[in-house]
Design a protein around this motif. Structure first.
Motif, mmCIF file in Angstrom:
data_model
loop_
_atom_site.group_PDB
_atom_site.id
_atom_site.type_symbol
_atom_site.label_atom_id
_atom_site.label_comp_id
_atom_site.label_asym_id
_atom_site.label_seq_id
_atom_site.Cartn_x
_atom_site.Cartn_y
_atom_site.Cartn_z
ATOM 1 N N VAL A 1 -82.087 48.018 -26.922
ATOM 2 C CA VAL A 1 -82.730 48.716 -25.809
ATOM 3 C C VAL A 1 -83.341 47.634 -24.934
ATOM 4 O O VAL A 1 -84.189 46.852 -25.397
ATOM 5 C CB VAL A 1 -83.807 49.704 -26.289
ATOM 6 N N THR A 2 -82.902 47.545 -23.684
ATOM 7 C CA THR A 2 -83.307 46.423 -22.843
ATOM 8 C C THR A 2 -83.633 46.867 -21.424
ATOM 9 O O THR A 2 -83.077 47.848 -20.915
ATOM 10 C CB THR A 2 -82.195 45.350 -22.809
ATOM 11 N N ILE A 3 -84.549 46.142 -20.811
ATOM 12 C CA ILE A 3 -84.879 46.322 -19.399
ATOM 13 C C ILE A 3 -84.046 45.312 -18.614
ATOM 14 O O ILE A 3 -83.870 44.164 -19.045
ATOM 15 C CB ILE A 3 -86.386 46.109 -19.167
ATOM 16 N N GLY A 4 -83.537 45.706 -17.461
ATOM 17 C CA GLY A 4 -82.562 44.911 -16.733
ATOM 18 C C GLY A 4 -82.966 43.473 -16.476
ATOM 19 O O GLY A 4 -82.171 42.548 -16.672
ATOM 20 N N HIS B 1 -83.881 49.020 -10.384
ATOM 21 C CA HIS B 1 -84.467 48.885 -11.720
ATOM 22 C C HIS B 1 -83.565 49.579 -12.746
ATOM 23 O O HIS B 1 -83.008 50.650 -12.480
ATOM 24 C CB HIS B 1 -85.861 49.519 -11.766
ATOM 25 N N SER B 2 -83.434 48.979 -13.927
ATOM 26 C CA SER B 2 -82.563 49.574 -14.943
ATOM 27 C C SER B 2 -83.180 49.460 -16.329
ATOM 28 O O SER B 2 -83.912 48.522 -16.646
ATOM 29 C CB SER B 2 -81.179 48.911 -14.936
ATOM 30 N N LEU B 3 -82.847 50.438 -17.156
ATOM 31 C CA LEU B 3 -83.223 50.489 -18.565
ATOM 32 C C LEU B 3 -81.994 50.989 -19.304
ATOM 33 O O LEU B 3 -81.380 51.975 -18.890
ATOM 34 C CB LEU B 3 -84.401 51.446 -18.769
ATOM 35 N N ALA C 1 -91.452 52.654 -9.447
ATOM 36 C CA ALA C 1 -92.089 51.947 -10.549
ATOM 37 C C ALA C 1 -91.049 51.263 -11.428
ATOM 38 O O ALA C 1 -89.971 51.817 -11.688
ATOM 39 C CB ALA C 1 -92.914 52.928 -11.382
ATOM 40 N N VAL C 2 -91.382 50.054 -11.868
ATOM 41 C CA VAL C 2 -90.496 49.339 -12.784
ATOM 42 C C VAL C 2 -90.571 49.999 -14.156
ATOM 43 O O VAL C 2 -91.539 50.691 -14.492
ATOM 44 C CB VAL C 2 -90.891 47.851 -12.898
ATOM 45 N N PHE C 3 -89.546 49.801 -14.974
ATOM 46 C CA PHE C 3 -89.571 50.311 -16.343
ATOM 47 C C PHE C 3 -90.510 49.447 -17.181
ATOM 48 O O PHE C 3 -90.535 48.217 -17.065
ATOM 49 C CB PHE C 3 -88.158 50.307 -16.936
#
Length: 298
Positions: free
Chosen positions: A79-82, A108-110, A133-135
């Motif tokens: 599970v990662t944030i871009g 922004h991506s998750l 908002a950012v993840f």
């Protein structure tokens, strides 16, 4: 999530539901093949993705998407944030951002990436536009909680080969598959078993049925199976978070059977009154069956 295994409509609705939970403008659930992250099946997408976005990304932009290429090389499940995979400046200078992400309106991506079977991987990608908002770590932990359950749902659909079929599963179809399927309650009492496990239960191939309860050879394996089933049924009744698990069964003079235990909504299969149940699935290489055309047509 587990109701999404029952038919095409339920799975189609899954990505929009995930998008709402994460305040996302766009969410995708799909499968890819390693090592090149080649798109296999799009299982569900929120309404933000139009025809252009759907067709151009798998046909070209996925091949040059460094975010995707780096993600599938990591240890899974992930599970990662871009921005952890690619610096924001490098992402903004990339062709895939300028020609695809920016046109679609996402920045922004998750993402959650998980193994399905063999070289097949499952991916849930959640996006927000620039300016939103950012993840955060809270978002990551929420998705980390969901990924094992999404993984089980995708594994069930892949094993039953219904990811592109427009029909719901029925006990009649399950009974014709060369795939062991056993539905049990929280005490491992068998509610339904198709013809594959019935044969194995009769000849004592590692599985046994004692006074209506599913058991496996060996005290340690038996205790593990009981625990995995009990935890899975707690998730079915919304009292637990377990996605089930795998239990290896030793067969006399034969290869091991690997049982996949997963939470299961019994009302989907009309198994009588709704109650917490788990689905136990396995492949038996010695079983060969045929599904009549009339059942497939119906």
């Amino acid at each position: 999530i587990y109701e999404a295994t029952a038919g095409s409509t339920e799975m189609t609705d899954l990505a929009p539901d995930i998008a709402k939970e994460f305040r996302s403008d766009g969410t995708l659930l799909y499968t890819v093949l390693k090592p090149g992250a080649v798109n296999k099946d799009l299982l569900s997408a929120s309404g933000a993705f139009g025809d252009w976005a759907h067709t151009t990304y798998p046909n070209y932009y996925r091949e040059i998407d460094e975010l995707s290429r780096r993600a599938v090389r990591k240890a899974l499940p992930l599970v990662t944030i871009g921005h952890e995979l690619l610096e924001p400046a490098d992402f903004k200078n990339s062709e895939v951002y300028n020609d695809w992400f920016r046109k679609v309106g996402f920045y922004h991506s998750l993402a959650g990436i998980f193994p399905v079977q063999g070289e097949l991987l499952g991916v849930v990608s959640i996006f927000r536009p620039q300016g939103r908002a950012v993840f955060t770590e809270d978002d990551r932990e929420r998705l980390r909680l969901l990924v094992p359950h999404i993984q089980r749902a995708v594994q069930i659909r892949h094993r039953l080969s219904v990811s592109e079929q427009g029909r719901a599963l029925t006990l009649e179809v399950l009974d014709r598959l060369a795939l062991g399927a056993i539905i049990v309650d929280e005490d491992a009492r068998v509610v339904f078993a198709n013809s594959v496990p019935e044969r194995l239960l009769r000849v004592g191939q590692g599985l046994s049925l004692t006074q209506g309860f599913l058991q496996v050879r060996g005290q340690e394996r038996g205790a593990r199976l009981d625990k995995v089933i009990r935890d899975a049924t707690l998730s079915t009744s919304e009292l637990g978070l377990s996605p089930g698990g795998l239990v290896a069964v030793r067969r006399p003079g034969g290869a091991h059977l690997t049982l996949l235990v997963t939470p299961f909504r019994s009302m989907t299969f009309s198994c009588g009154p709704a109650r917490p149940t788990a689905l136990v699935m396995f492949s038996d290489p010695e079983t060969h069956t045929h599904i009549p055309d009339t059942i497939l047509a119906r």
